[in-house]
Design an enzyme around this catalytic site. Structure first.
Site, short mmCIF file in Angstrom:
data_model
loop_
_atom_site.label_atom_id
_atom_site.label_comp_id
_atom_site.label_asym_id
_atom_site.label_seq_id
_atom_site.Cartn_x
_atom_site.Cartn_y
_atom_site.Cartn_z
N HIS A 216 0.81 -1.22 0.00
CA HIS A 216 0.00 0.00 0.00
C HIS A 216 0.85 1.27 0.00
CE1 HIS A 216 -3.72 -2.19 0.32
NE2 HIS A 216 -3.30 -2.84 1.39
N ARG B 295 7.02 -6.16 2.90
CA ARG B 295 5.79 -6.68 2.34
C ARG B 295 5.74 -6.28 0.87
NH1 ARG B 295 -0.38 -5.74 4.43
NH2 ARG B 295 0.05 -3.54 3.94
N ASP C 234 17.78 -10.59 -3.20
CA ASP C 234 19.13 -10.22 -3.62
C ASP C 234 19.52 -8.85 -3.09
OD1 ASP C 234 19.40 -12.60 -4.94
OD2 ASP C 234 19.21 -11.77 -6.96
N GLU D 136 -6.10 -13.18 4.84
CA GLU D 136 -6.97 -12.02 5.07
C GLU D 136 -8.30 -12.14 4.31
OE1 GLU D 136 -4.74 -8.55 3.82
OE2 GLU D 136 -3.54 -9.76 2.46
N ASP E 231 -8.75 -6.46 5.91
CA ASP E 231 -9.27 -7.10 4.71
C ASP E 231 -10.19 -8.26 5.05
OD1 ASP E 231 -8.17 -5.96 2.09
OD2 ASP E 231 -6.37 -6.05 3.32
#
Length: 266
Positions: free
Chosen positions: A48, A73, A87, A152, A178
């Site tokens: 988000h 996230r 990486d 969620e 959610d």
């Protein structure tokens, strides 16, 4: 020399509670400021928050010398995104919207090198191996990657037991906002029906021997979640804290109240 020790993953394995905060301002400078606040972990939000891989990597760098472990996230659990951010030096990932066992299995494979997974061998070009200065990185990296999956939705809850039982899944994070929306309680993550679903999910995850995660802005709710057995929990976001503090400062001044003593002369 092996891959760097993932202290957050070690804490979860020992069932030691880890307190966190969301970092969504998409600023390495802001992330560094927040990192001095003493949280065990900070969630760099690429779902988000307006982030891309270079910006996520810069925020990981900003936290490198802090005591707060960076969790990234991603916006979606695509293997090519996972490969790039690993990486770049991320060791702990939170993947949103997991709704099938096959999806969870693919995510486990995406964070592991062959023969146990499909992660591409190219870390010598990135921070993960200290630009190839960690000679044993390829042989030891799998053990230090921490994979957290976000459930969620009702579909996610339906396959929770199978997902939590998977080898390679270190923890399951329940997304109450959610989940509430999917259950017909949009904007009401603290509703009784949602709370009951969270409590049941925590118990099922615990039975599987995995870490339980959640996030709330309500401190009373947070204490309840902690009592329910949350292993890792976030209790705020940099965005909401900035909004709250700046609004309160203006309102305090205009009301004529005496404000808190400044921490410096500036």
């Amino acid at each position: 020399m092996p891959a760097p020790k993932n202290l957050f993953k070690a804490a979860l394995r020992e069932d030691r509670f880890q307190l966190g905060l969301w970092v969504a301002l998409s600023s390495p400078y802001a992330a560094e400021i927040v990192s001095g606040s003493g949280y065990d972990w900070l969630l760099i939000d690429g779902e988000h928050g307006p982030n891309d891989i270079p910006l996520l990597a810069a925020q990981i760098q900003a936290l490198a010398w802090s005591g707060s472990h960076p969790i990234v996230r991603l916006p979606i659990g695509e293997a090519w995104l996972i490969k790039q951010i690993l990486d770049a030096g991320a060791q702990t990932l939170l993947i949103p919207m997991v709704e099938s066992v096959e999806q969870a299995q693919a995510l486990v494979r995406a964070v592991r090198y062959p023969p146990h997974g499909i992660r591409g061998v190219g870390a010598a070009l990135g921070r993960a191996s200290q630009f190839s200065r960690i000679g044993d990185y390829l042989e030891t990296a799998n053990d230090e990657i921490c994979l957290l999956l976000q459930i969620e939705s009702r579909a996610g809850l339906a396959i929770l037991d199978e997902v939590a039982a998977l080898d390679g899944v270190d923890g399951v994070f329940i997304g109450p906002s959610d989940l509430a929306a999917d259950m017909g309680h949009l904007g009401k993550p603290g509703s009784p029906e949602v709370f009951a679903a969270v409590a049941d999910a925590f118990e099922r995850i615990k039975r599987a021997g995995k870490a339980r995660g959640i996030m709330t802005l309500d401190l009373n709710q947070a204490r309840i979640y902690r009592d329910l057995g949350a292993t890792f929990m976030a209790i705020g976001t940099d965005v909401t804290l900035l909004v709250s503090a700046t609004t309160q400062l203006r309102e305090t001044f205009l009301s004529g109240e005496t404000g808190a003593k400044p921490v410096s002369g500036y």
